[in-house]
Design a protein around this motif. Structure first.
Motif, PDB file in Angstrom:
ATOM      1  N   THR A 166     -13.742  -4.210  15.987  1.00 25.84           N
ATOM      2  CA  THR A 166     -14.226  -5.579  15.794  1.00 25.84           C
ATOM      3  C   THR A 166     -14.042  -6.361  17.086  1.00 25.84           C
ATOM      4  OG1 THR A 166     -12.064  -6.421  15.089  1.00 25.84           O
ATOM      5  CG2 THR A 166     -13.519  -5.547  13.362  1.00 25.84           C
ATOM      6  N   GLY A 172     -11.749  -7.529  10.357  1.00 23.40           N
ATOM      7  CA  GLY A 172     -12.935  -8.285   9.956  1.00 23.40           C
ATOM      8  C   GLY A 172     -13.303  -8.098   8.503  1.00 23.40           C
ATOM      9  N   GLU A 179     -10.064  -0.561   9.602  1.00 22.21           N
ATOM     10  CA  GLU A 179      -9.825  -1.888  10.164  1.00 22.21           C
ATOM     11  C   GLU A 179      -8.494  -2.458   9.674  1.00 22.21           C
ATOM     12  OE1 GLU A 179     -12.794  -4.931  10.055  1.00 22.21           O
ATOM     13  OE2 GLU A 179     -14.444  -3.505  10.328  1.00 22.21           O
ATOM     14  N   CYS A 183      -6.525  -2.323  13.048  1.00 27.60           N
ATOM     15  CA  CYS A 183      -6.859  -3.557  13.757  1.00 27.60           C
ATOM     16  C   CYS A 183      -5.741  -4.580  13.553  1.00 27.60           C
ATOM     17  CB  CYS A 183      -8.198  -4.109  13.278  1.00 27.60           C
ATOM     18  SG  CYS A 183      -9.618  -3.067  13.703  1.00 27.60           S
TER      19      CYS A 183
END
Length: 482
Positions: A166, A172, A179, A183
């Motif tokens: 992202t 996101g 993610e 992330c």
């Protein structure tokens, strides 16, 4: 002596002997099912003392938690963190030194020993998913320098995830498991917990806390780490170390609490969210929470709560401001689903606001008002001392693992018994409730253990008559007799 007189005398003597035998006969043995639990099965309630200093927790263990029957206390994160007044500074680690605005390493160790002496275990909130979210270099509470991805002597940039999935590497979509677990959560530097070096360093931190006597851990942001990563981090800990993982259940999300059960318990957020909903409409449904397996992990795997430090701020559950807060705790503590955790924090208007601090930023010791309870105007809310909540902790210890019996609901009221040991009535309505209910308690007089003194009620022919004021509860057990 004639046969008639001799028979009469023998009859009288027989009657006297029978009377003497009856007088000397041992009393019937008490029914264990109607006696207070002695196996500790009801001694399972924890309390999160959010942002309480180590010295304040130590005093509370001795003065309140131990005597009330709390089994364990959850502390705020003990590691060095960034400086600043908001509450969330404690959740941005700078190092793994046990030095924070809540106290020193020595104070933490002394607190653990004091709580143990009071019969209370200690769990620590462990922030092991990430470090800080600060883009600019800084210095932590105990003087450790840091940059966003560099922590001298601990981490270098290669020890962090840089997901590349992202823009800005922030999560996101929670519908993408990669993610969520690789992330960054709101810019917090995300540790590569798949790395052997990272795992070993985090394990060493937890082992250090265990060496100070810590009995268990709340694993913060567990959802943002792969279950196998957590397993590797906690596996070297001593057998019996309690593990409770923060895994928030989301609608149709690929990451679920069930995936983490191999590591220990999980916090079942669904319980608190649905308890808020049923109290607003049909309190009787509170008795069924936890029975719908599609929405809940098994009872033994769940830690349940009415609120915590996040949910009282984001509104996803009840909070101390809500009129139904106390009776929600009564229902949680009266039921049999999950391991209950009571929450106790401080009053706030700004959701970022930290606890009371001195000029240097050190948190001031919590101080509970003598009349702590709903609506008390005090900085420290001290929910764990509210009569209805503390009283139910003791009640739960008396009923132990006795089964739920004698359930009843009508309108905005609900009642349940726990075997022959206890009975509780909750009135979520705006008017007083007067009713007579069937119970398995033995006939006799009982005290409402949620009231000051002994507010008496009588069980006659297996039925109890009560008058419960609006938005309140009454509870009776076999140890609370006048």
């Amino acid at each position: 002596m004639t046969r008639f007189r001799r028979a009469a005398v023998l009859g009288v003597l027989g009657a006297l002997l029978a009377l003497l035998a009856a007088c000397s006969a041992p009393a019937p043995a008490p029914d264990p099912a109607a006696e207070p639990a002695t196996d500790g099965s009801g001694h399972d309630v924890g309390v999160q003392l959010f942002q309480w200093t180590w010295d304040a927790i130590a005093r509370e263990c001795t003065d309140e938690l131990g005597p009330a029957g709390y089994a364990w206390v959850l502390t705020s994160p003990p590691q060095e963190h960034i400086t600043g007044s908001p509450w969330w500074t404690a959740y941005q680690p700078v190092s793994y030194r046990i030095e924070s605005r809540l106290g020193t390493r020595e104070q933490f160790a002394a607190m653990v020993q004091t709580c143990h002496a009071a019969g209370v275990d200690v769990w620590a909130d462990a922030v092991v998913n990430h470090m800080t979210g600060q883009d600019e270099p800084g210095v932590g509470w105990a003087g450790s320098s840091f940059e966003h991805y560099t922590y001298p002597g601990i981490w270098t940039p290669r020890d962090f995830h840089h997901c590349g999935l992202t823009e800005g590497d922030d999560i996101g979509s929670y519908l993408d498991a990669d993610e969520v677990q690789t992330c960054e959560l709101v810019n917090l530097a995300d540790l590569d917990t798949g790395s052997a070096h990272v795992r070993a360093t985090l394990t060493a931190y937890l082992q250090d806390l265990v060496s100070l006597g810590v009995d268990g851990f709340r694993i913060d942001a567990a959802k943002h780490m792969a279950p196998a990563d957590i397993a590797a981090i906690v596996a070297p800990l001593p057998p019996g170390t309690a593990i409770a993982q923060e895994v928030i259940r989301g609608s149709n999300e690929p990451i679920t609490p069930e995936q983490y059960l191999g590591n220990g318990q999980v916090y079942e957020f669904t319980y608190g969210k649905e308890l808020q909903g049923v109290l607003a409409g049909s309190p009787g449904l509170a008795l069924d929470l936890g029975t719908a397996s599609a929405r809940y992990v098994p009872s033994d795997d769940a830690v349940v709560f009415v609120d915590n430090h996040d949910t009282e701020r984001n509104g996803s559950t009840l909070s101390y401001r809500d009129v139904d807060y106390a009776i929600a705790n009564v229902l949680m503590l009266g039921g049999v689903y999950g391991t209950p955790q009571v929450y106790s924090g401080y009053a706030f208007e700004d959701t970022d606001a930290g606890p009371p601090q001195d000029a240097a930023g050190a948190v001031l010791d919590a101080s509970c008002a003598a009349d702590a309870g709903p609506g008390t105007d005090a900085t420290w809310v001290c929910q764990h001392r509210w009569p209805a909540i503390a009283g139910m902790v003791g009640w739960r210890g008396v009923v132990g693992d006795a089964p739920v019996v004698d359930t009843w609901s009508q309108g905005e009221a609900v009642a349940l018994g726990r075997g022959q040991r206890g009975f509780v009535v909750v009135n979520a309505g705006d008017d007083a409730l007067t009713t007579t209910l069937a119970t398995s308690l033995a006939d006799g007089d009982y005290c409402d253990v949620l009231a000051a003194g002994c507010a008496e009620a009588k069980v006659e022919d297996g039925r109890i008559s009560v008058t419960v004021p609006a938005r309140s509860a009454q509870a009776f057990d076999v140890s609370g007799r006048p």
